[in-house]
Design a protein around this motif. Structure first.
Motif, PDB file in Angstrom:
ATOM      1  N   ARG A  82      14.591  -8.938  -7.512  1.00 36.12           N
ATOM      2  CA  ARG A  82      13.139  -9.325  -7.731  1.00 36.12           C
ATOM      3  C   ARG A  82      12.140  -8.928  -6.551  1.00 36.12           C
ATOM      4  N   ALA A  83      10.823  -8.966  -6.624  1.00 35.81           N
ATOM      5  CA  ALA A  83      10.072  -8.593  -5.556  1.00 35.81           C
ATOM      6  C   ALA A  83       8.956  -9.801  -5.370  1.00 35.81           C
ATOM      7  N   GLU A  84       8.481  -9.891  -3.970  1.00 32.64           N
ATOM      8  CA  GLU A  84       7.531 -10.833  -3.723  1.00 32.64           C
ATOM      9  C   GLU A  84       6.345  -9.787  -3.052  1.00 32.64           C
ATOM     10  N   LEU A  85       5.042 -10.424  -3.266  1.00 34.21           N
ATOM     11  CA  LEU A  85       3.887  -9.731  -2.715  1.00 34.21           C
ATOM     12  C   LEU A  85       3.215 -10.542  -1.806  1.00 34.21           C
ATOM     13  N   PHE A  86       2.615  -9.638  -0.712  1.00 35.35           N
ATOM     14  CA  PHE A  86       2.181 -10.255   0.325  1.00 35.35           C
ATOM     15  C   PHE A  86       0.760  -9.669   0.547  1.00 35.35           C
ATOM     16  N   SER A  87      -0.201  -9.865   1.552  1.00 34.04           N
ATOM     17  CA  SER A  87      -1.397  -9.257   1.839  1.00 34.04           C
ATOM     18  C   SER A  87      -1.460  -8.618   3.293  1.00 34.04           C
ATOM     19  N   GLY A  88      -0.360  -8.723   3.853  1.00 36.53           N
ATOM     20  CA  GLY A  88      -0.347  -7.809   5.049  1.00 36.53           C
ATOM     21  C   GLY A  88       1.174  -7.707   5.661  1.00 36.53           C
ATOM     22  N   CYS A  89       1.314  -7.037   6.730  1.00 39.54           N
ATOM     23  CA  CYS A  89       2.504  -6.721   7.328  1.00 39.54           C
ATOM     24  C   CYS A  89       2.408  -6.424   8.746  1.00 39.54           C
ATOM     25  N   TYR A  90       3.457  -6.876   9.563  1.00 36.45           N
ATOM     26  CA  TYR A  90       3.521  -6.540  10.876  1.00 36.45           C
ATOM     27  C   TYR A  90       4.657  -5.472  11.120  1.00 36.45           C
ATOM     28  N   ILE A  91       4.315  -4.380  11.264  1.00 42.49           N
ATOM     29  CA  ILE A  91       5.626  -3.215  11.572  1.00 42.49           C
ATOM     30  C   ILE A  91       5.189  -2.222  12.795  1.00 42.49           C
ATOM     31  N   ASN A  92       6.152  -1.965  13.576  1.00 42.82           N
ATOM     32  CA  ASN A  92       5.951  -0.877  14.577  1.00 42.82           C
ATOM     33  C   ASN A  92       5.091  -1.595  15.641  1.00 42.82           C
ATOM     34  N   GLY A  93       4.829  -2.626  15.785  1.00 47.33           N
ATOM     35  CA  GLY A  93       3.807  -3.195  16.539  1.00 47.33           C
ATOM     36  C   GLY A  93       2.214  -3.034  16.197  1.00 47.33           C
ATOM     37  N   VAL A  94       1.932  -2.917  15.091  1.00 47.83           N
ATOM     38  CA  VAL A  94       0.718  -2.716  14.306  1.00 47.83           C
ATOM     39  C   VAL A  94       0.526  -3.722  13.098  1.00 47.83           C
ATOM     40  N   LYS A  95      -0.562  -4.261  13.112  1.00 48.05           N
ATOM     41  CA  LYS A  95      -0.746  -5.172  11.871  1.00 48.05           C
ATOM     42  C   LYS A  95      -1.643  -4.505  10.908  1.00 48.05           C
ATOM     43  N   PHE A  96      -1.060  -4.585   9.705  1.00 52.40           N
ATOM     44  CA  PHE A  96      -1.663  -3.911   8.336  1.00 52.40           C
ATOM     45  C   PHE A  96      -2.278  -5.195   7.769  1.00 52.40           C
ATOM     46  N   LEU A  97      -3.292  -4.771   6.845  1.00 51.46           N
ATOM     47  CA  LEU A  97      -3.939  -5.902   5.917  1.00 51.46           C
ATOM     48  C   LEU A  97      -4.330  -5.016   4.659  1.00 51.46           C
ATOM     49  N   GLY A  98      -4.020  -5.656   3.682  1.00 48.17           N
ATOM     50  CA  GLY A  98      -4.487  -5.163   2.312  1.00 48.17           C
ATOM     51  C   GLY A  98      -6.044  -5.263   2.218  1.00 48.17           C
ATOM     52  N   ALA A  99      -6.250  -4.177   1.436  1.00 49.54           N
ATOM     53  CA  ALA A  99      -7.891  -3.634   1.424  1.00 49.54           C
ATOM     54  C   ALA A  99      -8.901  -5.205   0.801  1.00 49.54           C
ATOM     55  N   ALA A 100      -8.203  -5.748  -0.189  1.00 50.29           N
ATOM     56  CA  ALA A 100      -9.096  -7.051  -0.765  1.00 50.29           C
ATOM     57  C   ALA A 100      -9.367  -8.043   0.612  1.00 50.29           C
ATOM     58  N   ARG A 101      -8.512  -8.124   1.519  1.00 53.60           N
ATOM     59  CA  ARG A 101      -8.524  -9.024   2.572  1.00 53.60           C
ATOM     60  C   ARG A 101      -9.113  -8.524   3.767  1.00 53.60           C
ATOM     61  N   ASP A 102      -8.952  -7.343   3.936  1.00 53.75           N
ATOM     62  CA  ASP A 102      -9.500  -6.344   4.925  1.00 53.75           C
ATOM     63  C   ASP A 102     -10.829  -5.999   4.789  1.00 53.75           C
ATOM     64  N   ASP A 103     -11.302  -6.046   3.711  1.00 57.53           N
ATOM     65  CA  ASP A 103     -12.874  -5.578   3.239  1.00 57.53           C
ATOM     66  C   ASP A 103     -13.854  -6.860   3.665  1.00 57.53           C
ATOM     67  N   LYS A 104     -13.209  -8.316   3.841  1.00 63.92           N
ATOM     68  CA  LYS A 104     -14.156  -9.239   4.371  1.00 63.92           C
ATOM     69  C   LYS A 104     -14.076  -9.357   5.697  1.00 63.92           C
ATOM     70  N   LEU A 105     -13.485  -8.414   6.703  1.00 58.98           N
ATOM     71  CA  LEU A 105     -13.480  -8.542   8.118  1.00 58.98           C
ATOM     72  C   LEU A 105     -14.358  -7.582   8.664  1.00 58.98           C
ATOM     73  N   CYS A 106     -14.562  -7.747  10.017  1.00 57.42           N
ATOM     74  CA  CYS A 106     -15.358  -6.522  10.819  1.00 57.42           C
ATOM     75  C   CYS A 106     -14.374  -5.367  11.057  1.00 57.42           C
ATOM     76  N   THR A 107     -13.271  -5.637  11.224  1.00 55.56           N
ATOM     77  CA  THR A 107     -12.348  -4.810  11.765  1.00 55.56           C
ATOM     78  C   THR A 107     -11.791  -4.018  10.471  1.00 55.56           C
ATOM     79  N   GLN A 108     -10.704  -3.170  10.734  1.00 54.44           N
ATOM     80  CA  GLN A 108     -10.098  -2.298   9.706  1.00 54.44           C
ATOM     81  C   GLN A 108      -8.787  -1.943  10.112  1.00 54.44           C
ATOM     82  N   ASN A 109      -7.877  -2.768   9.161  1.00 50.03           N
ATOM     83  CA  ASN A 109      -6.475  -2.667   9.407  1.00 50.03           C
ATOM     84  C   ASN A 109      -5.750  -2.198   7.906  1.00 50.03           C
ATOM     85  N   SER A 110      -6.612  -1.609   7.009  1.00 52.15           N
ATOM     86  CA  SER A 110      -5.889  -1.238   5.779  1.00 52.15           C
ATOM     87  C   SER A 110      -5.964   0.236   5.669  1.00 52.15           C
TER      88      SER A 110
END
Length: 411
Positions: free
Chosen positions: A208-236
């Motif tokens: 099976r699979a599970e969905l998330f809106s973000g992820c920490y990997i290699n010391g970097v924070k990634f966010l999905g576009a739907a959540r990232d578009d509401k912020l002033c920063t850019q992580n997607s």
């Protein structure tokens, strides 16, 4: 700017009064040349020094003796820093977990299972993961697992013998997962030393699979576009270097969500689902390069049917508006993350890893020896036509050390 700044300032003189033209206006004449000579200004500005001076000024408690206050505070800081490097079981600046903690190293043997990533956050509304998404993501995992490349090559040769060339890729994608599972089952039944549980769980496929809106990997924070578009920063924003048949094409896109494929025995693979922009340089209106700046057209997409990548493949970038190209165009800005360094990893199977420093030292000594040997080569005498050469024998050379101290070493 270097060619036009003089004319621009002359036109300014027709508009602004003389008091407008201060030294700061004149410095614009020299800025282009300084940029060409010294490079980006952030490598030579004084902001770090000013920040340090601000910290030193804050340590002043006795205004009658500011130097003594600064020295006392600095000694305390150095002492605490030195002690903090050796304290055990006490949280200090040297052992504090990093802000974007991905969970540490994993012990799995297969590269796809050994990703150090930590997904987080609820998925956006309307996000789902169908059976077709599961098959597409699993095929990408199989096709990018270094440990099973021999199986992929063997099956590809089989497909070339059984099917026309234009159907080989399609048939391999359809038939390889089942063929791979059967091959691993044969290894298991024959007690082959190449068999292991991780290989079987990979061949069995995700449960099976599970969905998330973000992820920490290699010391970097990634966010999905739907959540990232509401912020002033850019992580997607995502960049993946070209590989395979597309070595000359880099891929640029935006992360939409994070999928965690769950296999048997709690094995997992973190995948990024992205919206990829068309970056094929052979297609018009896809990418533009202007003065070394790459712009992509975010209104044109590709690989809509194959949007998944492994999480550790992604590199975070930033998209900036391109006012020259117009709406829909974004300038790609690559960056270096804080406390993240691109250091090449040594092969752990290499038996000479412990001797790397010795090898480099020996190489350095050999180069120095070559340099010393070159100094013993006597250059041919310079002959001027019409002037006879005179040979002067040199018995010894004396070097005057002047007032330098002399030390007698007892033999």
């Amino acid at each position: 700017l270097r060619h036009d700044i003089v004319q621009v300032l002359c036109k300014f003189e027709m508009i602004f009064p003389p008091t407008f033209f201060t030294s700061m206006m004149h410095v614009m004449v020299h800025l282009p040349q300084e940029a060409l000579l010294a490079g980006p200004v952030n490598y030579r500005w004084m902001y770090p020094i000013e920040r340090l001076l601000r910290e030193l000024k804050k340590s002043v408690r006795n205004r009658a003796k500011p130097e003594g206050s600064i020295i006392e505070a600095w000694v305390q800081y150095e002492s605490l820093t030195f002690c903090g490097m050796y304290l055990k079981d006490v949280e200090t600046a040297f052992n504090r977990p990093q802000r974007n903690n991905e969970g540490g190293m994993r012990k799995e043997k297969l590269s796809v299972f050994a990703q150090s990533a930590r997904p987080f956050g609820d998925p956006g509304r309307g996000e789902s993961f169908s059976r077709n998404d599961m098959e597409v993501a699993h095929w990408f995992v199989l096709n990018n697992c270094d440990e099973i490349m021999a199986y992929l090559d063997e099956h590809e040769e089989m497909m070339k013998r059984e099917h026309p060339s234009h159907l080989v890729a399609q048939k391999q994608r359809e038939l390889f997962p089942q063929w791979f599972l059967e091959s691993v089952n044969k290894l298991k039944s024959s007690n082959s030393p190449t068999y292991n549980d991780e290989l079987y769980n990979l061949a069995f496929g995700p449960i099976r699979a599970e969905l998330f809106s973000g992820c920490y990997i290699n010391g970097v924070k990634f966010l999905g576009a739907a959540r990232d578009d509401k912020l002033c920063t850019q992580n997607s924003s995502v960049h993946v270097p070209g590989g395979g048949e597309s070595t000359n094409i880099d891929f640029y896109g935006k992360l939409t969500n994070v999928a965690q494929l769950l296999y048997k025995d709690r094995y997992q693979v973190i995948m990024f689902k992205c919206r990829w922009f068309d970056s094929n340089p052979n297609r018009p209106e896809s990418v533009k390069i202007d003065h070394g700046l790459l712009s992509v057209n975010i209104n044109r997409t590709w690989y809509d049917d194959d949007p998944y990548i492994l999480a550790n493949m992604a590199t975070q970038i930033v998209y900036l508006d391109d006012p020259k190209a117009g709406s829909g165009w974004k300038v790609v800005q690559k960056m270096d993350h804080r406390n993240v360094y691109a250091i090449p990893e040594l092969d752990p199977t290499d038996n000479d890893i412990d001797n790397v420093a010795d090898q480099r030292l020996e190489s350095s000594m050999e180069n120095d020896a070559e340099t010393l040997r070159d100094t013993h080569v006597i250059q041919e005498p310079f002959q001027i036509q019409g002037v006879s050469s005179i040979e002067i024998p040199i018995q010894s050379i004396t070097i005057d050390l002047g007032d330098l101290p002399r030390f007698d070493v007892a033999m």
